[in-house]
Design a protein around this motif. Structure first.
Motif, PDB file in Angstrom:
ATOM      1  N   PHE A   1       0.804  -1.238   0.000  1.00  0.00           N
ATOM      2  CA  PHE A   1       0.000   0.000   0.000  1.00  0.00           C
ATOM      3  C   PHE A   1       0.832   1.282   0.000  1.00  0.00           C
ATOM      4  O   PHE A   1       0.612   2.159  -0.841  1.00  0.00           O
ATOM      5  CB  PHE A   1      -0.965  -0.047   1.192  1.00  0.00           C
ATOM      6  CG  PHE A   1      -1.858   1.151   1.350  1.00  0.00           C
ATOM      7  CD1 PHE A   1      -3.019   1.284   0.594  1.00  0.00           C
ATOM      8  CD2 PHE A   1      -1.553   2.155   2.257  1.00  0.00           C
ATOM      9  CE1 PHE A   1      -3.847   2.380   0.738  1.00  0.00           C
ATOM     10  CE2 PHE A   1      -2.378   3.258   2.403  1.00  0.00           C
ATOM     11  CZ  PHE A   1      -3.533   3.363   1.640  1.00  0.00           C
ATOM     12  N   PRO A   2       1.828   1.431   0.907  1.00  0.00           N
ATOM     13  CA  PRO A   2       2.574   2.694   0.906  1.00  0.00           C
ATOM     14  C   PRO A   2       3.332   2.950  -0.405  1.00  0.00           C
ATOM     15  O   PRO A   2       3.531   4.106  -0.762  1.00  0.00           O
ATOM     16  CB  PRO A   2       3.565   2.560   2.059  1.00  0.00           C
ATOM     17  CG  PRO A   2       3.328   1.266   2.700  1.00  0.00           C
ATOM     18  CD  PRO A   2       2.245   0.546   1.991  1.00  0.00           C
TER      19      PRO A   2
ATOM     20  N   LYS B   1      17.048   1.691  21.053  1.00  0.00           N
ATOM     21  CA  LYS B   1      18.477   2.001  21.087  1.00  0.00           C
ATOM     22  C   LYS B   1      19.018   1.916  22.511  1.00  0.00           C
ATOM     23  O   LYS B   1      20.218   1.773  22.724  1.00  0.00           O
ATOM     24  CB  LYS B   1      18.692   3.406  20.542  1.00  0.00           C
ATOM     25  CG  LYS B   1      18.467   3.500  19.068  1.00  0.00           C
ATOM     26  CD  LYS B   1      19.739   3.841  18.355  1.00  0.00           C
ATOM     27  CE  LYS B   1      19.781   3.124  17.043  1.00  0.00           C
ATOM     28  NZ  LYS B   1      20.693   3.656  16.082  1.00  0.00           N
TER      29      LYS B   1
ATOM     30  N   GLU C   1      -1.970  -4.232  13.854  1.00  0.00           N
ATOM     31  CA  GLU C   1      -1.386  -4.016  12.532  1.00  0.00           C
ATOM     32  C   GLU C   1      -0.543  -2.754  12.468  1.00  0.00           C
ATOM     33  O   GLU C   1       0.168  -2.520  11.518  1.00  0.00           O
ATOM     34  CB  GLU C   1      -2.506  -3.915  11.487  1.00  0.00           C
ATOM     35  CG  GLU C   1      -3.291  -5.194  11.291  1.00  0.00           C
ATOM     36  CD  GLU C   1      -2.804  -5.992  10.105  1.00  0.00           C
ATOM     37  OE1 GLU C   1      -1.721  -5.688   9.608  1.00  0.00           O
ATOM     38  OE2 GLU C   1      -3.515  -6.922   9.698  1.00  0.00           O
ATOM     39  N   ASN C   2      -0.666  -1.900  13.483  1.00  0.00           N
ATOM     40  CA  ASN C   2      -0.029  -0.596  13.381  1.00  0.00           C
ATOM     41  C   ASN C   2       1.428  -0.647  13.825  1.00  0.00           C
ATOM     42  O   ASN C   2       1.737  -0.763  15.007  1.00  0.00           O
ATOM     43  CB  ASN C   2      -0.816   0.402  14.229  1.00  0.00           C
ATOM     44  CG  ASN C   2      -0.348   1.812  14.008  1.00  0.00           C
ATOM     45  OD1 ASN C   2       0.839   2.041  13.758  1.00  0.00           O
ATOM     46  ND2 ASN C   2      -1.251   2.750  14.100  1.00  0.00           N
TER      47      ASN C   2
ATOM     48  N   ASN D   1       3.714   1.675  13.713  1.00  0.00           N
ATOM     49  CA  ASN D   1       4.150   2.852  14.477  1.00  0.00           C
ATOM     50  C   ASN D   1       3.957   2.644  15.969  1.00  0.00           C
ATOM     51  O   ASN D   1       4.748   3.088  16.790  1.00  0.00           O
ATOM     52  CB  ASN D   1       3.365   4.088  14.046  1.00  0.00           C
ATOM     53  CG  ASN D   1       4.021   4.780  12.872  1.00  0.00           C
ATOM     54  OD1 ASN D   1       5.242   4.785  12.770  1.00  0.00           O
ATOM     55  ND2 ASN D   1       3.224   5.352  12.015  1.00  0.00           N
TER      56      ASN D   1
ATOM     57  N   PHE E   1       9.735   0.874   8.410  1.00  0.00           N
ATOM     58  CA  PHE E   1       9.554   1.519   9.715  1.00  0.00           C
ATOM     59  C   PHE E   1      10.884   1.619  10.465  1.00  0.00           C
ATOM     60  O   PHE E   1      11.115   2.569  11.209  1.00  0.00           O
ATOM     61  CB  PHE E   1       8.510   0.762  10.543  1.00  0.00           C
ATOM     62  CG  PHE E   1       7.115   0.996  10.063  1.00  0.00           C
ATOM     63  CD1 PHE E   1       6.330   1.992  10.619  1.00  0.00           C
ATOM     64  CD2 PHE E   1       6.595   0.257   9.028  1.00  0.00           C
ATOM     65  CE1 PHE E   1       5.046   2.232  10.155  1.00  0.00           C
ATOM     66  CE2 PHE E   1       5.322   0.491   8.548  1.00  0.00           C
ATOM     67  CZ  PHE E   1       4.546   1.484   9.121  1.00  0.00           C
TER      68      PHE E   1
ATOM     69  N   GLN F   1      12.657   4.607   8.852  1.00  0.00           N
ATOM     70  CA  GLN F   1      12.148   5.919   9.268  1.00  0.00           C
ATOM     71  C   GLN F   1      12.467   6.232  10.723  1.00  0.00           C
ATOM     72  O   GLN F   1      12.451   7.384  11.132  1.00  0.00           O
ATOM     73  CB  GLN F   1      10.627   5.973   9.072  1.00  0.00           C
ATOM     74  CG  GLN F   1      10.193   6.130   7.636  1.00  0.00           C
ATOM     75  CD  GLN F   1      10.336   7.557   7.145  1.00  0.00           C
ATOM     76  OE1 GLN F   1      10.381   8.497   7.931  1.00  0.00           O
ATOM     77  NE2 GLN F   1      10.439   7.727   5.839  1.00  0.00           N
ATOM     78  N   ASN F   2      12.689   5.192  11.538  1.00  0.00           N
ATOM     79  CA  ASN F   2      12.869   5.414  12.966  1.00  0.00           C
ATOM     80  C   ASN F   2      14.258   5.003  13.433  1.00  0.00           C
ATOM     81  O   ASN F   2      14.429   4.539  14.562  1.00  0.00           O
ATOM     82  CB  ASN F   2      11.796   4.655  13.760  1.00  0.00           C
ATOM     83  CG  ASN F   2      10.416   5.192  13.480  1.00  0.00           C
ATOM     84  OD1 ASN F   2      10.098   6.318  13.868  1.00  0.00           O
ATOM     85  ND2 ASN F   2       9.606   4.428  12.793  1.00  0.00           N
ATOM     86  N   ALA F   3      15.239   5.192  12.550  1.00  0.00           N
ATOM     87  CA  ALA F   3      16.601   4.750  12.855  1.00  0.00           C
ATOM     88  C   ALA F   3      17.168   5.442  14.092  1.00  0.00           C
ATOM     89  O   ALA F   3      18.129   4.963  14.688  1.00  0.00           O
ATOM     90  CB  ALA F   3      17.504   5.009  11.653  1.00  0.00           C
ATOM     91  N   ASP F   4      16.577   6.574  14.498  1.00  0.00           N
ATOM     92  CA  ASP F   4      17.072   7.245  15.698  1.00  0.00           C
ATOM     93  C   ASP F   4      16.505   6.635  16.970  1.00  0.00           C
ATOM     94  O   ASP F   4      16.979   6.904  18.060  1.00  0.00           O
ATOM     95  CB  ASP F   4      16.741   8.735  15.638  1.00  0.00           C
ATOM     96  CG  ASP F   4      15.262   8.978  15.415  1.00  0.00           C
ATOM     97  OD1 ASP F   4      14.585   8.056  14.929  1.00  0.00           O
ATOM     98  OD2 ASP F   4      14.792  10.080  15.735  1.00  0.00           O
ATOM     99  N   LYS F   5      15.486   5.812  16.847  1.00  0.00           N
ATOM    100  CA  LYS F   5      14.827   5.275  18.037  1.00  0.00           C
ATOM    101  C   LYS F   5      15.060   3.787  18.219  1.00  0.00           C
ATOM    102  O   LYS F   5      15.184   3.308  19.334  1.00  0.00           O
ATOM    103  CB  LYS F   5      13.312   5.505  17.947  1.00  0.00           C
ATOM    104  CG  LYS F   5      12.903   6.955  18.029  1.00  0.00           C
ATOM    105  CD  LYS F   5      11.394   7.046  17.954  1.00  0.00           C
ATOM    106  CE  LYS F   5      10.936   8.500  18.025  1.00  0.00           C
ATOM    107  NZ  LYS F   5       9.530   8.602  17.669  1.00  0.00           N
TER     108      LYS F   5
ATOM    109  N   THR G   1      12.415   3.744  -3.288  1.00  0.00           N
ATOM    110  CA  THR G   1      13.434   3.365  -2.308  1.00  0.00           C
ATOM    111  C   THR G   1      13.488   4.396  -1.177  1.00  0.00           C
ATOM    112  O   THR G   1      13.811   4.063  -0.046  1.00  0.00           O
ATOM    113  CB  THR G   1      14.827   3.243  -2.948  1.00  0.00           C
ATOM    114  OG1 THR G   1      15.166   4.508  -3.507  1.00  0.00           O
ATOM    115  CG2 THR G   1      14.864   2.199  -4.022  1.00  0.00           C
ATOM    116  N   ASP G   2      13.132   5.651  -1.480  1.00  0.00           N
ATOM    117  CA  ASP G   2      13.044   6.651  -0.411  1.00  0.00           C
ATOM    118  C   ASP G   2      11.979   6.263   0.597  1.00  0.00           C
ATOM    119  O   ASP G   2      12.037   6.638   1.762  1.00  0.00           O
ATOM    120  CB  ASP G   2      12.688   8.025  -0.983  1.00  0.00           C
ATOM    121  CG  ASP G   2      13.802   8.574  -1.848  1.00  0.00           C
ATOM    122  OD1 ASP G   2      14.936   8.098  -1.690  1.00  0.00           O
ATOM    123  OD2 ASP G   2      13.534   9.451  -2.679  1.00  0.00           O
ATOM    124  N   LYS G   3      10.959   5.542   0.128  1.00  0.00           N
ATOM    125  CA  LYS G   3       9.864   5.152   1.005  1.00  0.00           C
ATOM    126  C   LYS G   3      10.150   3.811   1.666  1.00  0.00           C
ATOM    127  O   LYS G   3       9.297   3.266   2.352  1.00  0.00           O
ATOM    128  CB  LYS G   3       8.563   5.075   0.213  1.00  0.00           C
ATOM    129  CG  LYS G   3       8.130   6.400  -0.361  1.00  0.00           C
ATOM    130  CD  LYS G   3       7.474   7.256   0.699  1.00  0.00           C
ATOM    131  CE  LYS G   3       7.103   8.616   0.155  1.00  0.00           C
ATOM    132  NZ  LYS G   3       6.784   9.563   1.234  1.00  0.00           N
TER     133      LYS G   3
END
Lengths: 418, 350
Positions: B41-42, B124, B230-231, B233, B253, B256-260, B322-324
């Motif tokens: 979907f995304p 982390k 399913e979420n 996030n 995911f 996008q959340n590589a800092d966490k 690939t950005d997504k």
């Protein structure tokens, strides 16, 4: 005097119990208040920043030769934006670095440029500045949602991009501006471009269909059951069924909608019409029950007086009983619609949980609704959708508040005391 | 007494009637309809949006129904009321091709768009986890072999599984059984992990796949594996709150959340973009979409949409997908599917 009870002590005990009782009441209200404040507070704190958007000022000098003014679609607008970005950050050579540079602004920046030229072709041949949206990562950086102290590999924004960002801030090229587009565009997969208008319009159209179907049917059913129907086993069965229907889980109505509304009636998938019909079925019991209660509350003396003056049963109901019951009926209707507004489960089945970029304009256009939009954003990987989610919740709450305000206003207008 | 505002009632009724009538006239579509996997979907939506912007045609409507649900809708028949394309995070099954055939859909075009890695990640703040598929199975299966016998999973701490693992309680948040991510995780990690036990391998040989899968596919239900919905996030947020917990979700995911959060190494390979693209990372699956050939040319834009999805600027190594978070196909494979898309090559069989 020995058998005399201690009246003073009893009285004190009764007073204490009275105080405790009131205190419990106050405590409940305070608790509810705190929960509400925490809930709304956390949503507002997370979401208010979505109403602002980081913009970047780009300077252009585009000659008339570069643009085919009669055929604006053909021009490579994205390329013009990229050229400007390269001028702003000289010395960027590597392919990957260039890609990073181009991703500094929203992929839609080219379309903004096109619109600006279309609005004022006189800009061609002159030097002009245009504020375009920054990409979602830069936006998050501006809003303080990215920690710059982390090692580079752990950040969405690299050191190179941070360098550009800091320089642009120094040059006054970065600014947080009110994000009007949030209210005038529909969904997008780029967080900076995504707006709520499509879902808002979808919710509005869907609720209009729901109201148009459930209000007349619900009120007429209530009037018949309350004013005309004989009391026998059949009406008892109908009454029990209506009450049961009010407790049916909403997803069941979605399945029914898929089987009947879409497969049998041929209503297009994802259309507000289909959603409205399904939600109307769901809302009907609420409206009927509330309307019957409101009709029951009209004093019998009104009916008797009207009949005594020669009014027919139809006139008694239409001229006297229904207007008096209207405030209660309207309240019930608004509660039912508010429930419908928050539903997403039944809509899943009929295709309204979907990504739709065009704002719906009619009852058969594909549409989605506010709670579904919230769900889709909450489920998107991009960090910037977190604030969008909260902002969409705020819009949904505002929509609800408007509906409730209308209900209060209508009630005031029609209310009659005796 | 006020009369009922009769005009209002009439208007409302009129709107309802008008709406019902207009439904009759909506037959031929001029907008592509896509259903299917929530994992694709995304990516599908980004392509749809770009397709709309670049061609000026109506942006396709993309529904997230899950792979199975999408194929069911897709195979229901030919005609404007049925979807044109379905996304899938697994390959179509023979039974689904049969259903399609029964409903008059003979020609299906299969396009593979890329890969998706499934990662086990933790906060982390926690320790780096280095797991093997066998250890994943031992931590998450309902029943595991101990001393030659199948017993209810006795492991409570990672260190009980292997001394090299940290001495913290096992707590893993993952998707529910309805999710394609769960299916893929079970297939790619749990089954391979189970095969690492000679006893279970023997079971597969003696009693067949079904008996083996009853063991390998059952996740433990004693609260150590938590179905978190399913979420994804939400899973990331929960991991932040609990540094000892692991979460199972898609690579985008993590990206996008590589800092966490940090991805755990599986069999010595970290879940990075390069490792998944190169095939070194074990838990990754292919993503597909299927096109109904009978609709090409009838519903406008399908060929252009397929071309956009398989184009270099979308699915290529540096494409916007690939950005997504999409892991792109190797260049040769992408070229093959570009050609399949252009010629609308029929899926000959599995």
């Amino acid at each position: 005097m020995s058998g005399e009870p201690d009246y003073a002590a009893r009285l004190r005990r009764r007073h204490r119990s009275e105080m405790r009782f009131r205190f419990y009441g106050l405590l409940s209200i305070a608790l509810a208040g705190v929960i509400l404040v925490v809930l709304i507070g956390s949503i507002v704190l997370k979401g208010y920043s979505a109403f602002w958007q980081t913009h970047v000022r780009l300077d252009f000098a585009i000659s008339a030769e570069q643009v085919d003014i009669d055929n604006l679609r053909e021009t490579n607008w994205g390329g013009l934006v990229k050229a400007t970005l390269r001028d702003m950050a000289p010395g960027v050579t590597g392919r990957r670095d260039k890609r990073k540079l181009y991703q500094f602004v929203s992929p839609n920046a080219g379309y903004d440029l096109r619109d600006a030229i279309a609005a004022d072709p006189g800009l061609l041949g002159t030097e002009f500045s245009l504020w375009v949206k920054a990409s979602d990562d830069i936006d998050m950086l501006t809003k303080g949602h990215l920690d710059r102290t982390l090692p580079e590999s752990d950040r969405r924004v690299s050191d190179l991009e941070l360098g550009w960002y800091d320089r642009f801030v120094g040059e006054g090229r970065i600014e947080l501006r009110f994000n009007l587009d949030f209210f005038t565009t529909a969904d997008s997969r780029e967080p900076e471009e995504a707006g709520i208008q499509g879902a808002l319009m979808g919710s509005f159209l869907t609720l209009l269909v729901t109201l148009a179907l459930s209000f007349p049917v619900g009120v007429m059913a209530a009037v018949y059951l309350e004013e005309f129907a004989p009391k026998n086993r059949w009406t008892d069965i109908i009454e029990a069924n209506i009450n049961n229907l009010a407790a049916v889980p909403s997803i069941v109505f979605g399945l029914l909608g898929l089987a009947v509304v879409i497969s049998l009636f041929g209503v297009p998938r994802s259309a507000p019409l289909a959603g409205g019909i399904v939600l109307a079925l769901m809302t009907l019991p609420t409206i009927i029950i509330a309307s019957r209660a409101a009709l029951k509350a009209v004093p019998p003396s009104i009916r008797e007086a009207a009949t005594g003056l020669g009014a027919s049963p139809h006139q008694v109901v239409m001229h006297h009983v229904l207007p008096l019951a209207m405030p209660g009926i309207l309240t019930g209707t608004i509660i039912g619609l508010a429930q419908a507004l928050g539903e997403s489960a039944p809509l899943l089945m009929i295709g309204m949980v979907a990504f739709i970029v065009d704002t719906p304009t009619g009852f058969t256009d594909p549409a989605t609704v506010l709670p579904v939009q919230i769900y889709i954003w909450a489920d998107s990987p991009e960090r910037a959708f977190v604030e969008k989610t909260s902002a969409a919740i705020m819009v949904l709450l505002a929509f609800l508040a408007c509906m409730n305000a209308t209900a209060v206003w209508l009630r005031r207008k029609f209310e009659r005391r005796w | 007494m006020t009369l009922i505002p009769r005009a209002a009632v009439l208007t409302v009724g009129g709107v309802a009637l008008a709406a019902l009538m207009s439904a009759q006239s909506a037959d031929a579509r001029d907008q592509i309809r896509i259903v299917g996997s929530s994992t694709v979907f995304p990516f599908s939506t980004v392509v749809a949006e770009n397709f709309g912007k670049n061609t000026g045609m109506k942006t396709p409507v993309v529904e997230s129904t899950g792979s199975g649900g999408g194929l069911k809708l897709f195979c229901a028949g030919v005609g404007p009321e049925h979807p044109d394309i379905t996304n899938a995070s697994r390959r179509i099954k023979q039974s689904e091709i049969d259903t399609c055939g029964k409903n008059g859909i003979e020609d299906i075009v299969e396009i593979k768009v890329g890969y998706d890695g499934i990662v086990l990640a933790n906060s982390k703040a926690g320790q780096v986890m280095k797991l093997s598929e066998k250890q994943i199975f031992m931590a998450l299966a309902k029943q595991v072999p101990v001393d030659g016998k199948l017993v209810d999973n006795p492991y409570e701490r990672w260190s009980q599984i292997d001394a090299s693992l940290p001495d913290v309680e096992i707590e893993v948040l993952g998707p529910p059984p309805t999710s394609g991510t769960r299916d893929a995780f079970v297939e790619l990690a749990m089954r391979d992990g189970a095969k690492a036990f000679p006893m279970l391998k023997q079971l597969r040989k003696d009693k067949g796949k079904k008996a083996f899968r009853a063991v390998s596919d059952s996740m433990r239900e004693d609260g150590r594996f938590i179905e978190a919905g399913e979420n994804d996030n939400l899973i990331v947020q929960k991991l932040e709150a609990n540094p000892n917990a692991l979460g199972i979700f898609g690579f985008s995911f993590l990206d996008q959340n590589a800092d966490k959060v940090r991805g755990s190494e599986v069999d010595g390979v970290a879940p990075t973009f390069e490792n998944i693209a190169g095939g070194a990372y074990g838990i990754s699956r292919s993503l597909f979409f299927y096109v109904k050939k009978a609709h090409v040319g009838v519903i406008p834009g399908i060929a252009e949409y397929v071309a956009e999805f398989t184009s270099e600027r979308a699915a290529g190594e540096d494409g916007y997908l690939t950005d997504k978070g999409l892991i792109p196909l190797p260049a040769a494979d992408l070229k093959k599917y570009q050609e399949d898309g252009a010629r609308m090559t029929r899926l000959a069989g599995l």
